[in-house]
Motif scaffolding. Structure first.
Motif, PDB file in Angstrom:
ATOM      1  N   PHE A 274      62.926 109.922  99.075  1.00 27.10           N
ATOM      2  CA  PHE A 274      62.779 108.554  99.566  1.00 27.10           C
ATOM      3  C   PHE A 274      63.805 108.215 100.650  1.00 27.10           C
ATOM      4  CE2 PHE A 274      60.755 108.391  95.397  1.00 27.10           C
ATOM      5  CZ  PHE A 274      59.590 107.700  95.682  1.00 27.10           C
ATOM      6  N   ASP A 275      64.377 109.233 101.306  1.00 30.14           N
ATOM      7  CA  ASP A 275      65.310 109.043 102.422  1.00 30.14           C
ATOM      8  C   ASP A 275      66.531 108.214 102.012  1.00 30.14           C
ATOM      9  OD1 ASP A 275      63.660 110.494 104.120  1.00 30.14           O
ATOM     10  OD2 ASP A 275      62.525 108.720 104.720  1.00 30.14           O
TER      11      ASP A 275
ATOM     12  N   GLU B  15      62.600  99.033 101.676  1.00 34.60           N
ATOM     13  CA  GLU B  15      61.137  99.098 101.683  1.00 34.60           C
ATOM     14  C   GLU B  15      60.604 100.133 100.694  1.00 34.60           C
ATOM     15  OE1 GLU B  15      61.058 102.086 105.575  1.00 34.60           O
ATOM     16  OE2 GLU B  15      60.158 100.080 105.661  1.00 34.60           O
ATOM     17  N   SER B  16      61.445 101.106 100.294  1.00 35.54           N
ATOM     18  CA  SER B  16      61.031 102.141  99.346  1.00 35.54           C
ATOM     19  C   SER B  16      61.641 101.942  97.967  1.00 35.54           C
ATOM     20  CB  SER B  16      61.423 103.525  99.881  1.00 35.54           C
ATOM     21  OG  SER B  16      60.879 103.761 101.162  1.00 35.54           O
TER      22      SER B  16
ATOM     23  N   ASP C 182      59.114 101.988  94.881  1.00 32.10           N
ATOM     24  CA  ASP C 182      58.597 103.338  94.601  1.00 32.10           C
ATOM     25  C   ASP C 182      59.679 104.223  94.000  1.00 32.10           C
ATOM     26  OD1 ASP C 182      56.170 102.542  95.635  1.00 32.10           O
ATOM     27  OD2 ASP C 182      56.637 103.248  97.664  1.00 32.10           O
ATOM     28  N   PHE C 183      60.915 104.057  94.453  1.00 32.76           N
ATOM     29  CA  PHE C 183      62.017 104.855  93.913  1.00 32.76           C
ATOM     30  C   PHE C 183      62.266 104.520  92.441  1.00 32.76           C
ATOM     31  CE2 PHE C 183      66.603 105.281  93.054  1.00 32.76           C
ATOM     32  CZ  PHE C 183      66.757 106.641  93.278  1.00 32.76           C
TER      33      PHE C 183
END
Length: 303
Positions: free
Chosen positions: A104-105, A138-139, A142-143
């Motif tokens: 997830f960067d 923004e992630s 999901d993380f």
């Protein structure tokens, strides 16, 4: 007779003139009152005048609002997340966390691993690690959902939000004012003739630039905190998870789990005992030598 008529005419003229003056005064007072009322209404309609009781004041732009769930929905919101996990397989859990961070960067800003020994006869040591992760906002959802799929028990979760929209806008406005001041000082510096004026303008320009750069650094810090959410993640290794659902296991499963934990503790007790004997070998040798010498001396004296 004529004189009497003249006097009567003069009296009538005086009475009419008096009545007309009173009427003009009343009309003047009415016009003055109407002008005051008009001026009051005009003042109320002007932007600088004080609002009346029925005036509706619009909220400032950038003010924070909340949605139905109570979360802040401002333009500039800083989020923080705190998680605590328990695991039976420490290495597998930490590997999963680091893989998800790459996926997830996100990046690991700080980590600290420690080893604890709870005590007891087993002498087993358990590891724990604390992470400070920076996850793209923004992630973030999901993380967090991906962490739910780990083979670990989530003991606690805390999500905090802080709306900094108003502070962010105020800082931007202050930076714009300083930029305009910097431009004016630069123009004055080019036109300055005396050394004193040049030195004074340069000092003022230097202070302005320093203040502007300091505020710009504040905005950059805000941007970093807004774009990347700070996630505090704490993982503890345990011989058994503290999931409350374990209290509702069948009797056979609870007996089996207790037996396995007992054998696990006995195994580590034997290991600890063997390690203690190895550490005690030099002392046992010295004590044996001293005891042998004393026994030999005592036996010789007896003979």
């Amino acid at each position: 007779m004529r004189k009497r008529i003249v006097w009567i005419a003069l009296v009538i003229i005086m009475i009419l003139s008096a009545c007309s003056s009173n009427g003009d005064g009343d009309m003047a007072e009415e016009s003055a009152d109407s002008s005051v009322e008009m001026s009051d209404s005009e003042m109320a309609s002007e932007p600088g005048s004080s609002p009346s009781e029925n005036t509706v004041i619009e909220p400032k732009e950038g003010a924070s609002n909340t949605n139905q769930s109570g979360e802040l929905i401002g333009e500039k919101v800083i989020k923080t997340v705190s998680l605590e996990y328990e695991t039976l397989d420490f290495q597998q859990t930490t590997d999963t966390i680091e893989d998800l961070a790459d996926q997830f960067d996100a990046y690991i800003e700080f980590s600290n691993e420690t080893t604890d020994e709870p005590g007891g006869i087993s002498g087993q040591q358990y590891k724990s690690i604390s992470y400070t992760l920076r996850v793209p906002t923004e992630s973030l959802t999901d993380f967090l959902n991906a962490l739910e799929d780990m083979k670990a028990y989530k003991k606690s979760e805390t999500i905090g939000t802080q709306d900094v929209t108003q502070t962010y806008r105020d800082t931007e406005a202050r930076i714009e004012v300083l930029r305009n001041k910097e431009a004016r000082l630069t123009a004055l510096l080019e036109e300055a003739g005396s050394i004193e004026d040049i030195i004074e303008l340069e000092n003022s320009l230097s202070e302005t630039i320093q203040e502007r750069e300091s505020l710009q650094a504040v905005l950059e810090t805000f941007d970093s905190l807004i774009d990347y959410t700070e996630v505090q993640l704490y993982v503890m290794e345990r011989p058994s998870l503290s999931d409350s659902s374990g209290d509702h296991l069948p009797f056979i499963d609870r007996v089996s789990e207790a037996f396995m934990e007992s054998m696990y503790g006995f195994f580590y007790f034997l290991q600890s005992l063997l390690i203690w004997i190895i550490y005690a070998i030099p002392f046992l040798i010295v004590i044996g030598l001293i005891g042998g010498i004393l026994y030999y001396v005592h036996k010789k004296r007896k003979k």
